[in-house]
Each structure stands twice: as C-alpha cells, then as structure tokens.
Scaffold this motif. Sequence first.
Motif, short mmCIF file in Angstrom:
data_model
loop_
_atom_site.label_atom_id
_atom_site.label_comp_id
_atom_site.label_asym_id
_atom_site.label_seq_id
_atom_site.Cartn_x
_atom_site.Cartn_y
_atom_site.Cartn_z
N ALA A 179 -20.76 38.35 -22.35
CA ALA A 179 -20.87 37.63 -23.66
C ALA A 179 -21.65 38.11 -24.87
O ALA A 179 -21.18 38.12 -26.18
CB ALA A 179 -21.30 36.41 -23.51
N VAL A 180 -22.55 38.85 -24.43
CA VAL A 180 -23.62 39.58 -25.60
C VAL A 180 -22.61 40.54 -26.31
O VAL A 180 -22.86 41.03 -27.49
CB VAL A 180 -24.94 40.06 -25.05
N ALA A 181 -22.07 41.26 -25.48
CA ALA A 181 -21.23 42.49 -25.91
C ALA A 181 -20.25 42.23 -26.77
O ALA A 181 -19.63 42.80 -27.48
CB ALA A 181 -20.79 43.24 -24.65
N VAL A 182 -19.84 40.96 -26.94
CA VAL A 182 -18.78 40.67 -27.83
C VAL A 182 -19.44 40.46 -29.28
O VAL A 182 -18.79 40.77 -30.32
CB VAL A 182 -18.57 38.73 -27.70
N GLY A 183 -20.67 40.58 -29.36
CA GLY A 183 -21.40 40.72 -30.90
C GLY A 183 -21.68 39.76 -31.62
O GLY A 183 -21.29 38.63 -31.06
N GLU A 184 -21.45 39.87 -32.81
CA GLU A 184 -21.76 38.91 -33.80
C GLU A 184 -20.54 37.66 -33.96
O GLU A 184 -20.91 36.60 -34.33
CB GLU A 184 -21.88 39.39 -35.25
N GLU A 185 -19.49 38.21 -33.53
CA GLU A 185 -18.38 37.18 -33.44
C GLU A 185 -18.37 36.13 -32.16
O GLU A 185 -17.40 35.23 -31.90
CB GLU A 185 -17.02 37.80 -33.47
N GLY A 186 -19.46 36.41 -31.28
CA GLY A 186 -19.55 35.72 -30.29
C GLY A 186 -20.18 34.23 -30.48
O GLY A 186 -20.61 34.26 -31.85
N THR A 187 -20.16 33.43 -29.50
CA THR A 187 -21.05 32.42 -29.95
C THR A 187 -22.27 32.20 -29.27
O THR A 187 -22.43 32.23 -27.96
CB THR A 187 -20.03 31.10 -29.25
N ALA A 188 -23.26 31.82 -29.86
CA ALA A 188 -24.64 31.86 -29.47
C ALA A 188 -24.97 31.11 -28.22
O ALA A 188 -25.66 31.29 -27.34
CB ALA A 188 -25.68 31.83 -30.55
N GLU A 189 -24.25 29.81 -28.49
CA GLU A 189 -24.38 28.95 -27.38
C GLU A 189 -23.99 29.24 -26.07
O GLU A 189 -24.48 28.85 -24.93
CB GLU A 189 -24.01 27.51 -27.92
N VAL A 190 -22.76 30.07 -26.12
CA VAL A 190 -22.13 30.68 -24.84
C VAL A 190 -23.22 31.43 -23.99
O VAL A 190 -23.48 31.35 -22.73
CB VAL A 190 -21.07 31.11 -24.98
N VAL A 191 -23.82 32.27 -24.64
CA VAL A 191 -24.86 33.33 -24.14
C VAL A 191 -26.07 32.51 -23.72
O VAL A 191 -26.55 32.65 -22.54
CB VAL A 191 -25.63 34.18 -25.36
N ARG A 192 -26.47 31.53 -24.57
CA ARG A 192 -27.72 30.59 -23.96
C ARG A 192 -27.29 29.75 -22.59
O ARG A 192 -28.20 29.66 -21.75
CB ARG A 192 -28.08 29.76 -25.12
N TYR A 193 -26.09 29.37 -22.62
CA TYR A 193 -25.57 28.54 -21.52
C TYR A 193 -25.44 29.37 -20.39
O TYR A 193 -26.03 29.10 -19.30
CB TYR A 193 -24.23 27.79 -21.78
N LEU A 194 -24.96 30.71 -20.47
CA LEU A 194 -25.00 31.55 -19.26
C LEU A 194 -26.36 32.00 -18.80
O LEU A 194 -26.62 32.12 -17.46
CB LEU A 194 -23.92 32.77 -19.54
N ASN A 195 -27.20 31.98 -19.55
CA ASN A 195 -28.67 32.44 -19.43
C ASN A 195 -29.33 31.38 -18.67
O ASN A 195 -29.82 31.67 -17.40
CB ASN A 195 -29.38 32.89 -20.49
N ARG A 196 -29.11 30.22 -18.76
CA ARG A 196 -29.63 29.00 -18.37
C ARG A 196 -29.16 28.76 -16.91
O ARG A 196 -29.72 28.39 -15.76
CB ARG A 196 -29.50 28.05 -19.28
#
Length: 234
Positions: A179-196
Amino acid sequence: MTVNLTRIYTKLGDGGETHLGDMSRVSKLHPRVEAYGTVDELNAFIGVTLLAPGMPERFARWLSRVQNDLLDVGADLSVPPAAEAAATEDAGAPDAGAEDAGAPDAGAEDAGAAADAGGGAARTRLRVDASYTEWLERALDEVNAELEPLRSFVIPGGTPAAAHLHVCRTVCRRAERRAVAVGEEGTAEVVRYLNRLSDLLFVLSRAANTGAGGDTHSEPLWDPGAHESSAGSS
C-alpha cells in the motif's frame, strides 16, 4: 456502490492486464493491483486462521469483521483518487459495459475493482476512513491490557491459533508495504489501517498463547545468543 458478478471469466485479463475500479486498464504488476491483491491474500489467510483449534470466540468475531473491512480496503485501493474526482464530474455519463464491470478478469485479485466499478448515476466511492482504524485500536487496547509486558521478541508459534495469527501478521505487514508502494496516489488511511491491523494480529497471537484469550500456554520468546550456549554444551 454496486456489485454485479454476472460471470467469473471474461478473458479480458489473458494479456496480463486488468481493470482498476475506475475501469482503466493497467498491468497486473501495477503497484495498486499488487496492493489489493495482497490484501485479498491476507483475507484468505484470516479465513484459514478462523478454522484453527482454540481460537477464542471473541477473537473470531473480530476477525470476521476484519475480513469484511478488508474488502472495503481492497475497494479503496482499486480506485485512484483522480478517478474519483472524474467520476463525480461525469456522474451522468453512461457506464462501461456490464461485462467489464460485473466480473473480475483475473480471479480474486480483482475483487476490489469489480466491487467498486458498479453503475449508478452518482457514484460514491467506498473509502476507508479513521473509524476503521479507531475500532482496531479499541480492540487492541482491550486485549493488550490483559497481557504481561514483553521481555523479549516473540518467536512465531505456540498454539495453532497463535501460529496462524503470526502468519496473518506477516502477510499484513507485506500488504502495508504494498500500500505504501502505491505512492502519493494511495490513501493514507489504508496504510494506517493495515499498520494497526498487524499490531492487533500480533497482540491476538500473544493472547492466544498466554491465556488472555483462551487456553494457557507458555509464550515462545527469543533467547539472544542461545545458539552459542547450545553449541558449548553439546
């Protein structure tokens, strides 16, 4: 959002490309496809984990909710933000053919795209918001309060439930990296969700081993340098 799976194969993915949720065509190696494909893999591993002997009923309820939320995560990842803005402007435009919108052309990896590509005059894209992560944090805090502080790193294993949860944790970490590799077009909340979520899976694995969530078992912990001690005694 409309889900319309009229048939399973369309042959549209035979050339190594697939549709995103906005119906744009990309390589199946595209970072966005890698991301929601790995989320789908995680969901499948959680499905297997729910079958593990000794899984506490409370944890099973939570994991079932996570499985549904992960489909939301996949739908979010499948649609670039730019496409969402364009869809709002073109709300009255006719959809792409139902054949394209209704069936994944590369199997389960396209589930998120298929789910988010449905018709409707005014499309509202499914996005993961802060409430998803906040729910994970409440569950995490509830279980972590029942555990003893860690004195070393945990060795994956122990009970069947704990071992399966560790596998889910590592796949979740990979999904986060994708999800991080998607880059700036990714959704920050998705990365946060997967981290948690990976944190929650770790805490649940500890609880499955130490008894906070079920049977009492010792927790396998890393013993730094134990290899040299074992070698000296042999």
